[in-house]
Design a protein around this motif. Structure first.
Motif, PDB file in Angstrom:
ATOM      1  N   ARG A  50       0.621  -1.189  -0.061  1.00 42.58           N
ATOM      2  CA  ARG A  50      -0.035   0.173   0.138  1.00 42.58           C
ATOM      3  C   ARG A  50       0.865   1.408   0.122  1.00 42.58           C
ATOM      4  O   ARG A  50       1.938   1.303   0.603  1.00 42.58           O
ATOM      5  CB  ARG A  50      -0.919   0.190   1.150  1.00 42.58           C
ATOM      6  CG  ARG A  50      -1.939  -1.127   1.300  1.00 42.58           C
ATOM      7  CD  ARG A  50      -2.873  -1.011   2.544  1.00 42.58           C
ATOM      8  NE  ARG A  50      -3.732  -1.987   2.617  1.00 42.58           N
ATOM      9  CZ  ARG A  50      -3.726  -2.914   3.445  1.00 42.58           C
ATOM     10  NH1 ARG A  50      -2.465  -3.291   4.352  1.00 42.58           N
ATOM     11  NH2 ARG A  50      -4.577  -4.010   3.328  1.00 42.58           N
ATOM     12  N   THR A  51       0.428   2.188  -0.536  1.00 44.72           N
ATOM     13  CA  THR A  51       1.018   3.587  -0.596  1.00 44.72           C
ATOM     14  C   THR A  51      -0.038   4.616  -0.813  1.00 44.72           C
ATOM     15  O   THR A  51      -0.970   4.544  -1.562  1.00 44.72           O
ATOM     16  CB  THR A  51       2.154   3.874  -1.594  1.00 44.72           C
ATOM     17  OG1 THR A  51       3.012   4.822  -1.308  1.00 44.72           O
ATOM     18  CG2 THR A  51       1.888   3.561  -3.060  1.00 44.72           C
ATOM     19  N   ALA A  52       0.243   5.625  -0.433  1.00 39.12           N
ATOM     20  CA  ALA A  52      -0.433   7.016  -0.566  1.00 39.12           C
ATOM     21  C   ALA A  52       0.215   7.955  -1.391  1.00 39.12           C
ATOM     22  O   ALA A  52       0.040   9.168  -1.490  1.00 39.12           O
ATOM     23  CB  ALA A  52      -1.274   7.369   0.409  1.00 39.12           C
ATOM     24  N   ALA A  53       1.495   7.894  -1.787  1.00 34.43           N
ATOM     25  CA  ALA A  53       2.565   8.618  -2.359  1.00 34.43           C
ATOM     26  C   ALA A  53       1.773   9.005  -3.640  1.00 34.43           C
ATOM     27  O   ALA A  53       2.378  10.049  -4.227  1.00 34.43           O
ATOM     28  CB  ALA A  53       3.818   8.010  -2.656  1.00 34.43           C
ATOM     29  N   ASP A  57      -6.222   8.526  -6.966  1.00 30.54           N
ATOM     30  CA  ASP A  57      -6.602   8.309  -8.224  1.00 30.54           C
ATOM     31  C   ASP A  57      -5.491   7.574  -9.092  1.00 30.54           C
ATOM     32  O   ASP A  57      -5.799   7.403 -10.169  1.00 30.54           O
ATOM     33  CB  ASP A  57      -7.447   9.336  -8.882  1.00 30.54           C
ATOM     34  CG  ASP A  57      -8.552   9.932  -8.069  1.00 30.54           C
ATOM     35  OD1 ASP A  57      -9.271   8.999  -7.383  1.00 30.54           O
ATOM     36  OD2 ASP A  57      -9.071  10.959  -7.936  1.00 30.54           O
ATOM     37  N   GLY A  58      -4.304   7.667  -8.768  1.00 34.23           N
ATOM     38  CA  GLY A  58      -3.240   7.268  -9.446  1.00 34.23           C
ATOM     39  C   GLY A  58      -3.259   5.878  -9.588  1.00 34.23           C
ATOM     40  O   GLY A  58      -3.813   5.033  -9.182  1.00 34.23           O
ATOM     41  N   THR A  59      -1.946   5.399 -10.372  1.00 34.32           N
ATOM     42  CA  THR A  59      -1.458   3.916 -10.342  1.00 34.32           C
ATOM     43  C   THR A  59      -0.205   3.875 -10.096  1.00 34.32           C
ATOM     44  O   THR A  59       0.567   5.014 -10.346  1.00 34.32           O
ATOM     45  CB  THR A  59      -1.956   3.644 -11.806  1.00 34.32           C
ATOM     46  OG1 THR A  59      -1.664   4.070 -12.920  1.00 34.32           O
ATOM     47  CG2 THR A  59      -3.604   3.487 -11.788  1.00 34.32           C
ATOM     48  N   ALA A  60       0.359   2.797 -10.291  1.00 35.26           N
ATOM     49  CA  ALA A  60       1.893   2.495  -9.863  1.00 35.26           C
ATOM     50  C   ALA A  60       2.156   1.250 -10.445  1.00 35.26           C
ATOM     51  O   ALA A  60       1.208   0.384 -10.188  1.00 35.26           O
ATOM     52  CB  ALA A  60       2.189   2.799  -8.468  1.00 35.26           C
ATOM     53  N   THR A  61       3.538   0.967 -10.535  1.00 39.98           N
ATOM     54  CA  THR A  61       4.036  -0.259 -11.057  1.00 39.98           C
ATOM     55  C   THR A  61       4.810  -0.770  -9.798  1.00 39.98           C
ATOM     56  O   THR A  61       5.911   0.299  -9.506  1.00 39.98           O
ATOM     57  CB  THR A  61       4.751  -0.228 -12.368  1.00 39.98           C
ATOM     58  OG1 THR A  61       3.616   0.152 -13.236  1.00 39.98           O
ATOM     59  CG2 THR A  61       5.293  -1.730 -12.783  1.00 39.98           C
ATOM     60  N   GLY A  62       4.883  -1.835  -9.209  1.00 39.64           N
ATOM     61  CA  GLY A  62       5.666  -2.248  -8.410  1.00 39.64           C
ATOM     62  C   GLY A  62       6.856  -3.389  -8.703  1.00 39.64           C
ATOM     63  O   GLY A  62       6.531  -3.924  -9.730  1.00 39.64           O
ATOM     64  N   SER A  73       1.015  -4.590 -10.072  1.00 38.23           N
ATOM     65  CA  SER A  73       0.418  -3.277 -10.146  1.00 38.23           C
ATOM     66  C   SER A  73      -0.385  -2.804  -8.824  1.00 38.23           C
ATOM     67  O   SER A  73      -0.737  -3.658  -8.022  1.00 38.23           O
ATOM     68  CB  SER A  73      -0.893  -3.128 -11.774  1.00 38.23           C
ATOM     69  OG  SER A  73      -1.534  -3.990 -11.406  1.00 38.23           O
ATOM     70  N   LEU A  74      -0.345  -1.362  -8.899  1.00 38.03           N
ATOM     71  CA  LEU A  74      -0.978  -0.893  -7.709  1.00 38.03           C
ATOM     72  C   LEU A  74      -2.168   0.019  -8.342  1.00 38.03           C
ATOM     73  O   LEU A  74      -2.007   0.730  -9.151  1.00 38.03           O
ATOM     74  CB  LEU A  74      -0.201   0.090  -6.804  1.00 38.03           C
ATOM     75  CG  LEU A  74       0.895  -0.735  -5.835  1.00 38.03           C
ATOM     76  CD1 LEU A  74       2.241  -0.855  -6.580  1.00 38.03           C
ATOM     77  CD2 LEU A  74       1.221  -0.119  -4.547  1.00 38.03           C
ATOM     78  N   THR A 103       6.872   2.685  -8.732  1.00 39.63           N
ATOM     79  CA  THR A 103       7.054   3.941  -9.430  1.00 39.63           C
ATOM     80  C   THR A 103       5.539   4.284  -9.714  1.00 39.63           C
ATOM     81  O   THR A 103       5.077   3.656 -10.535  1.00 39.63           O
ATOM     82  CB  THR A 103       7.702   3.809 -10.240  1.00 39.63           C
ATOM     83  OG1 THR A 103       9.272   2.904  -9.990  1.00 39.63           O
ATOM     84  CG2 THR A 103       8.197   5.007 -11.333  1.00 39.63           C
ATOM     85  N   CYS A 104       5.204   5.712  -9.478  1.00 40.45           N
ATOM     86  CA  CYS A 104       4.028   6.199  -9.584  1.00 40.45           C
ATOM     87  C   CYS A 104       3.982   6.566 -11.320  1.00 40.45           C
ATOM     88  O   CYS A 104       4.907   6.865 -11.697  1.00 40.45           O
ATOM     89  CB  CYS A 104       3.589   7.547  -8.741  1.00 40.45           C
ATOM     90  SG  CYS A 104       3.743   7.398  -7.067  1.00 40.45           S
ATOM     91  N   ALA A 105       2.595   6.309 -11.486  1.00 40.98           N
ATOM     92  CA  ALA A 105       2.672   6.478 -13.066  1.00 40.98           C
ATOM     93  C   ALA A 105       2.578   7.974 -13.413  1.00 40.98           C
ATOM     94  O   ALA A 105       3.149   8.637 -14.626  1.00 40.98           O
ATOM     95  CB  ALA A 105       1.211   6.000 -13.668  1.00 40.98           C
ATOM     96  N   ASP A 106       2.154   8.798 -12.601  1.00 38.92           N
ATOM     97  CA  ASP A 106       2.199  10.181 -12.813  1.00 38.92           C
ATOM     98  C   ASP A 106       3.539  10.982 -12.266  1.00 38.92           C
ATOM     99  O   ASP A 106       3.706  10.918 -10.954  1.00 38.92           O
ATOM    100  CB  ASP A 106       1.016  11.063 -12.113  1.00 38.92           C
ATOM    101  CG  ASP A 106      -0.260  10.355 -12.657  1.00 38.92           C
ATOM    102  OD1 ASP A 106      -0.179   9.719 -13.287  1.00 38.92           O
ATOM    103  OD2 ASP A 106      -1.284  10.791 -11.805  1.00 38.92           O
ATOM    104  N   GLY A 107       4.422  11.407 -12.704  1.00 37.27           N
ATOM    105  CA  GLY A 107       5.695  12.036 -12.404  1.00 37.27           C
ATOM    106  C   GLY A 107       6.792  11.064 -11.927  1.00 37.27           C
ATOM    107  O   GLY A 107       7.748  11.584 -11.864  1.00 37.27           O
TER     108      GLY A 107
END
Length: 176
Positions: A50-53, A57-62, A73-74, A103-107
């Motif tokens: 889990r992360t709130a970073a 509404d974002g997505t991330a790849t672990g 995927s997160l 790694t966050c998809a946005d930024g």
């Protein structure tokens, strides 16, 4: 001398605190890091990440390749303001501490957390219990052959009767 020492001390302390880098302010607990649950696992366990970073509404790849697992995927969790994901620690994982990253998809912001793998401990899967009989080669009290069982019982009865007779003779003084 005392009057100038105090203002100089206060000024020196103020300059020292101003030179320290400010810690980043986070909106809530866990916003700048990757939370792993459980943090201590055995090979074969499933880990929740889990992360709130990355925003609600974002997505991330672990990336769990450090421990030998694949990427995962997160995605947004259920109204929690964070992203959730899962991966399984492979059965071939060796004991140690591994860095799991996302790694966050946005930024492209990267957050990490530590996972401790050990060979001892509790496995998070439900325990399995052995079923059936144990093949020891001795056999049970009631074997599959009733003739052999009857012969064994008769041999025990004869031994018990003979032992009782010998003890009775000895007690009377007749000798053996």
């Amino acid at each position: 001398m005392r009057r100038t020492a105090r203002p100089l001390t206060v000024t020196a302390l103020a300059l020292a605190f101003a030179a320290l880098p400010a810690a980043p302010a986070h909106g809530g607990e866990g916003t700048g890091r990757l939370e792993l649950s459980p943090t201590g696992v055995t090979p074969g366990d499933e880990v929740t990440v889990r992360t709130a970073a990355c925003g609600a509404d974002g997505t991330a790849t672990g990336d769990a390749s450090a421990v030998g697992a694949a990427s995962f995927s997160l995605a947004p969790g259920e109204g929690q303001g964070r992203l959730d994901g899962r991966f399984e620690v492979p059965p071939s994982a060796q004991p140690g501490t591994y860095e799991i990253a996302a790694t966050c998809a946005d930024g492209g912001r990267r957050v990490t957390g530590d996972l401790v793998v050990s060979l001892t401990g509790t496995h998070t899967a439900p325990p399995t219990y052995p079923r059936g009989s144990v093949k020891t080669g001795v056999g049970g009290a009631l074997g599959p052959d009733p003739v052999q069982t009857a012969a064994g019982v008769a041999a025990l009865a004869v031994a018990a009767a003979g032992g009782t007779w010998l003890l009775h003779r000895r007690a009377r003084g007749d000798g053996i």
